[in-house]
Design an enzyme around this catalytic site. Structure first.
Site, PDB file in Angstrom:
ATOM      1  N   LYS A  13       0.827  -1.218   0.000  1.00  0.00           N
ATOM      2  CA  LYS A  13       0.000   0.000   0.000  1.00  0.00           C
ATOM      3  C   LYS A  13       0.864   1.271   0.000  1.00  0.00           C
ATOM      4  O   LYS A  13       0.576   2.207  -0.731  1.00  0.00           O
ATOM      5  CB  LYS A  13      -0.934   0.024   1.226  1.00  0.00           C
ATOM      6  N   ARG A  88      -9.307   1.074   9.003  1.00  0.00           N
ATOM      7  CA  ARG A  88      -8.951  -0.316   9.265  1.00  0.00           C
ATOM      8  C   ARG A  88     -10.044  -1.043  10.055  1.00  0.00           C
ATOM      9  O   ARG A  88      -9.890  -2.234  10.335  1.00  0.00           O
ATOM     10  CB  ARG A  88      -7.659  -0.353  10.089  1.00  0.00           C
ATOM     11  N   ARG A 127      11.629  -7.302   5.202  1.00  0.00           N
ATOM     12  CA  ARG A 127      11.539  -5.892   4.796  1.00  0.00           C
ATOM     13  C   ARG A 127      12.500  -4.974   5.562  1.00  0.00           C
ATOM     14  O   ARG A 127      12.620  -5.063   6.768  1.00  0.00           O
ATOM     15  CB  ARG A 127      10.088  -5.416   5.017  1.00  0.00           C
ATOM     16  N   ARG A 160      11.329  -2.441  10.844  1.00  0.00           N
ATOM     17  CA  ARG A 160      10.297  -2.012  11.803  1.00  0.00           C
ATOM     18  C   ARG A 160      10.163  -3.038  12.911  1.00  0.00           C
ATOM     19  O   ARG A 160      10.241  -4.227  12.662  1.00  0.00           O
ATOM     20  CB  ARG A 160       8.956  -1.876  11.065  1.00  0.00           C
ATOM     21  N   ARG A 171      -0.517  -9.213  13.035  1.00  0.00           N
ATOM     22  CA  ARG A 171      -1.066  -8.149  12.177  1.00  0.00           C
ATOM     23  C   ARG A 171      -1.930  -8.741  11.068  1.00  0.00           C
ATOM     24  O   ARG A 171      -2.963  -8.160  10.708  1.00  0.00           O
ATOM     25  CB  ARG A 171       0.084  -7.320  11.573  1.00  0.00           C
TER      26      ARG A 171
END
Ligand code: AMP
Length: 213
Positions: A13, A88, A127, A160, A171
């Protein structure tokens, strides 16, 4: 134009929101980036949000809704925006609709980026992100030219804290339980379009830009 980007964590996103924002010249509003900014600035909101974010849980609706309503009220959002990571929950979606309707406005398009769960886990746990320009890298699929440094701005790359395996699984679960009902909600409004997020970044971007052009 007002756009909502829907999709699970790791769907891309943020990357695609940036492309849309550049193409349409509208501001990119990422709820996660705003929360991380609060954390970096040591605000009370940032400290409170961190407790939830570290565990992969959603920050309470009233906090997020207030933060986003404040942000979309800024003058740079007058011509539109791409919302990335908000709404969300159904409560967040309702609050957004109510606020917009009150001003005779509406969301033009909701773009839902679909990616398999297996792919999401792989993407998130590998990531790395640039601290300065937020450009994402992947430890296997998209390595920077120089170890630990961003190709674009030479900023430091970091992982992160919610991209650790435990938080990633949480998540994705939270997305399935609390966010995926938004797909039906926006289908009902008739402005939802689905995109295959398993394609390359360039292919997903092409599909998205075709839809909004
Ligand atoms: P993101 O950068 O979009 O992956 O968001 C990182 C984390 O910030 C999420 O896992 C949540 O803890 C929190 N967060 C971001 N956006 C929202 C939202 N709309 N509602 C609740 N929590 C959020």
């Amino acid at each position: 134009m007002r756009i909502v980007l829907l999709g699970p964590p790791g769907a891309g996103k943020g990357t695609q929101a940036k492309a849309i924002s550049d193409t349409l010249s509208v501001v990119h509003i990422s709820s996660g980036d705003l929360l991380r900014e609060h954390q970096n600035n040591g605000t009370d909101l940032g400290k409170m949000a961190r407790e939830y974010m570290q565990k992969g849980l959603l920050v309470p609706d009233d906090v997020i809704i207030g933060m986003i309503q404040d942000r979309i009220g800024h003058s740079d959002a007058e011509n539109g925006y791409v919302l990335d990571g908000f709404p969300r929950t159904l409560e967040q979606a309702h609050s957004l609709d109510t606020a917009l309707n009150g001003q005779g406005q509406y969301i033009d398009k909701v773009l839902n980026i679909k990616v398999s769960e297996e792919e999401l886990i792989d993407r998130l746990s590998g990531r790395w992100i640039c601290r300065d320009c937020q450009k994402p890298y992947h430890s296997v699929n998209s390595r920077p030219q120089k170890e630990g440094a961003c190709d674009e701005c030479n900023g430091e790359l970091y992982q992160r804290e919610d991209d650790t395996s435990g938080a990633v699984v949480k998540r994705i679960q939270v997305y399935a339980e609390q966010t995926s009902p938004l797909i039906e909600y926006y289908k009902g409004n008739g402005n939802l379009v689905e995109i295959d997020g398993g394609q390359s970044i360039a292919e997903v971007r092409k599909d998205l830009l075709e839809i909004i052009s």
